[in-house]
Write an enzyme that holds these catalytic residues in place. Structure first.
Site, short mmCIF file in Angstrom:
data_model
loop_
_atom_site.label_atom_id
_atom_site.label_comp_id
_atom_site.label_asym_id
_atom_site.label_seq_id
_atom_site.Cartn_x
_atom_site.Cartn_y
_atom_site.Cartn_z
CG ASP A 152 30.22 3.52 -23.76
OD1 ASP A 152 31.20 3.37 -23.02
OD2 ASP A 152 29.87 4.64 -24.19
CG ASP B 132 34.68 9.65 -24.06
OD1 ASP B 132 34.58 8.83 -25.00
OD2 ASP B 132 33.93 9.64 -23.07
C1 GLA Z 1 30.82 7.37 -23.30
C2 GLA Z 1 31.56 7.13 -24.58
C3 GLA Z 1 31.22 8.21 -25.56
C4 GLA Z 1 29.72 8.23 -25.79
C5 GLA Z 1 28.99 8.39 -24.48
C6 GLA Z 1 27.49 8.20 -24.66
O1 GLA Z 1 31.30 8.52 -22.67
O2 GLA Z 1 32.93 7.05 -24.37
O3 GLA Z 1 31.90 8.02 -26.77
O4 GLA Z 1 29.33 7.05 -26.42
O5 GLA Z 1 29.43 7.45 -23.51
O6 GLA Z 1 26.81 8.33 -23.47
#
Ligand code: GLA
Length: 702
Positions: free
Chosen positions: A448, A513
């Site tokens: 990420d 997301d």
């Molecule tokens: C980002 C990712 C999410 C999750 C969060 C965790 O927003 O896109 O899917 O993994 O971080 O902090």
């Protein structure tokens, strides 16, 4: 013309042709379009394009070369801006060498007066052209490079519309169609990662082209950092697309002998509409050697812990979720953020990649054992490019972050960016991640990246955004070489890092997301212009979407996630019996058809307003899966008939509704039937009357 060179060079794919002509001793694209007949002499194309001198204009037009050059008097934006303290800016590189293979052309041009050499490398794979420009400093002093575009590709004057991509967090890959006039359409990204709002791709079409008809071009820059995309229309009618990594002041300086290669521009074209452009990209990505690892086994259905528990990790709860996940058919359990260091919220812990002893007193072993005993693989979330100021790593190495002192760091999710341009940072993060992979049987990393590189200055005061991206690539490549069996997902707050550059070293993208199924339909549709379904992470979210607050039915959530690399991201304890049963049925349906979904040809359908529809058709036309979703109420009593695409016209297909589990609407086709491909494509079928937020999935088998 310099003696040893031909007037023109040509590359052909099954459906595309490229003709590069040598004009005024530089290589320039004469034709990039649908396949030309083998015996067509390129001289015909130049004769057809010949123009007289225009009023109040140069006596002849400086060429729109692969790198248009200031020194040649090109009246538009050059492909290169470089200088040595204000000198040597008027580049005038002329062709000195051409290498030609069946699928590749390499042009070398040199400018001894200004000490630079340009190499244009054009490679056709299937129907996609991948092209880079390499600049070498052949002078005696450092060369400052302000910008260098990948090979510039002209568009015919009648291609007057472009479709750019825009968006935001949780709303990526939204299309915007615009008419072009004189001047420049410009999309710049200075966020340091690929970005949610300026995906580095664009489509260009003749007027009124749609999914199935008309001339359409696709362009994409395979780069995960700052970029500049432009489409320039000159008053003389010439129009061209240029794409490049965007450099900050002073970022690129080439020492004598040093080179800089641009990220590749990936271009394709079809006279059969936007759908064919996408299928060219999909086929291209699927044919890459690194894609074969995805083909080697079905894409496992995921469970991701994020929206179920967020930072509130409790091994007992996670084990209970693992049991429920396995029971609905999940094949890989991914432990998201919150398992390490002092990471009990987003305010602390990033940078400390050791399992938190407070939360996991016995390490991750017991959870992983449980997951594996349930027959699932285990995946882990990491965010190695980032650090919270409240972390042991930052306390030990405050000098490792990017920043532009004395300006204060602009807050962004309480985290700062580690400077991956520094070898010691790369080494540390490689070792921290490798240590986890050594200790535990982890088959998947969700990599990420949750903030922009807002102030990308290195400790030496120089801009380091480009070096950061190259450093990231190096670490990913190294991990991949050491742990070839580990799959990696590219995530950046959802789809903020989706591009062919990062995909050369990762195995799927976290598309967004947003797990809101209706929003997802348009996000996924946008994404599908460049990427195939098996690279598209798509999860069934909670009953009430955490981001939009919308409550959408489980059958709709399944119908949307089913067409990607499917997963679940919800608290399974909160689902009622019917939702759980529908989810299990949805996972089973996905598994029954995932081979088709992950290898078939995508045909987005230009359906009526308020309807989203597409079909995935097997390469041999033997079967298809059709998705039809009602987004809003229709004006009339019935929705328009839906014409399918991509079927074998002569074949007979058995049509069957396979989803939802309980279709309430009266629908004469509910029991299915047998129909000719031609009829399904030319007459179409009458869809059922559906409530908004309802989807049906049809299966067709020859
Ligand atoms: C980002 C990712 C999410 C999750 C969060 C965790 O927003 O896109 O899917 O993994 O971080 O902090």
């Amino acid at each position: 013309m310099t003696a040893p060179f031909s007037a023109a060079y040509r590359l052909d794919g099954a459906n595309v042709s490229l003709v590069v002509e040598i004009i005024a001793e530089v290589p320039a694209v004469r034709y990039w379009g649908p396949r030309l007949p083998d015996d067509l002499d390129p001289a015909e194309l130049s004769a057809l394009a010949a123009r007289a001198e225009a009023n109040a204009s140069p006596a002849y037009e400086a060429p729109l070369a692969l790198t248009p050059q200031a020194g040649q008097g090109f009246p538009g934006r050059p492909g290169l801006t470089a200088h040595r303290g204000g000198l040597d800016w008027a580049s005038f590189a002329l062709l000195v060498d051409v290498e030609q293979a069946a699928d590749r052309l390499v042009f070398t041009s040199r400018d001894d007066a200004h000490g630079l050499e340009l190499v244009h490398d054009l490679q056709l794979s299937g129907d996609v052209l991948a092209a880079t420009t390499r600049l070498t400093n052949i002078g005696a002093e450092a060369l400052q490079v302000d910008h260098l575009a990948a090979p510039v590709i002209p568009l015919p004057g009648f291609v007057g519309q472009i479709i750019g991509f825009e968006g935001r967090w949780s709303g990526e890959f939204q299309l915007r169609r615009q008419d072009l006039g004189m001047g420049t359409w410009l999309h710049e990204n200075r966020r340091g990662r690929t970005s949610h709002d300026a995906f580095p791709g664009l489509l260009a079409t003749e007027r009124d082209a749609n999914e199935t008809r008309g001339l359409a071009f696709g362009f994409h820059l395979g780069w995960s950092g700052n970029h500049r995309l432009s489409v320039e229309t000159l008053a003389d009618g010439r129009r061209s697309v240029a794409m490049e990594a965007l450099f900050m002041p002073g970022e690129i300086s080439l020492a004598p002998g040093e080179s800089l290669t641009t990220p590749a521009i990936f271009a394709t074209v079809s006279d059969a509409g936007l759908g064919a452009v996408s299928r060219h990209y999909h086929a291209f990505l699927r044919a890459r050697p690194e894609h074969q690892r995805l083909r080697a086994k079905p894409r496992p259905v995921h469970y991701n812990s994020w929206e179920a528990v967020y930072f509130d990790h409790d091994p007992q709860v996670l084990m209970a979720l693992a049991e429920k996940a396995a029971a609905v058919g999940v094949e890989r359990f991914v432990l998201d953020d919150g398992w390490f260091g002092s990471r009990r919220s987003d305010r602390a812990g990033l940078g400390d990649w050791q399992v938190s002893p407070d939360v996991y007193p016995q390490g991750l072993g017991p959870l992983i054992d449980k997951v594996r005993a349930l027959g699932m693989e285990f995946g882990l979330w990491v965010e190695p490019e980032m650090v919270n100021p409240d972390s042991d790593l930052f306390r030990a190495h405050p000098e490792w972050v990017l920043g532009t002192p004395p300006a204060p760091q602009i807050p962004f999710r309480h985290q700062l960016v580690l400077d991956f341009g520094r070898p010691e940072v790369r080494e540390r993060m490689y070792r921290d991640v490798a240590a986890l992979l050594e200790e535990y049987p982890i088959s998947y990393l969700k990599w990420d990246m949750n903030r922009d590189l807002s102030q990308p200055g290195g400790a030496d005061g120089r801009a380091g955004a480009t070096a950061h991206v190259l450093g990231l690539y190096e670490v990913l490549d190294r991990l991949r070489a050491s742990y070839p069996a580990v799959e990696i997902e590219s995530c950046a707050s959802g789809g903020g890092r989706a591009d062919f550059g990062v995909l050369a070293r990762t195995d799927r993208v976290w598309t967004s997301d947003s797990n809101d199924a209706l929003d997802r339909l348009s996000i996924q549709r946008g994404f599908s212009h460049f990427f195939p379904a098996e690279l598209m992470g798509a999860h069934v979210g909670p009953t009430r979407c955490h981001i939009t607050g919308r409550v959408l039915s489980m059958p709709l959530r399944v119908a949307t996630a089913l067409f990607g690399h499917m997963g679940i991201e919800a608290d399974l304890r909160a689902l009622d019996a019917e939702e759980t049963a529908d989810l299990a049925a949805g996972v089973a349906l996905h598994k029954a058809h995932r081979d088709l979904i992950h290898t078939g040809a995508l045909h987005r359908i230009d359906a009526a307003e308020g309807v989203n529809a597409f079909a995935v058709v097997a390469e041999d036309g033997s079967e298809a899966l059709v998705s039809y979703t009602m987004l809003t109420e229709q004006r009339g009593y019935f929705a328009e008939p839906l014409r399918l695409a991509g079927l074998n016209p002569a074949a007979e297909y058995d049509l069957k509704a396979v989803w939802p589990p309980r279709l309430k609407a009266e629908w004469p086709l509910k029991q299915g039937g047998r129909f000719r491909g031609t009829a399904l494509m030319q007459a179409g079928f009458q869809p059922p009357r559906l409530h908004p937020g309802t989807a049906v999935i049809l299966h067709l088998r020859r």
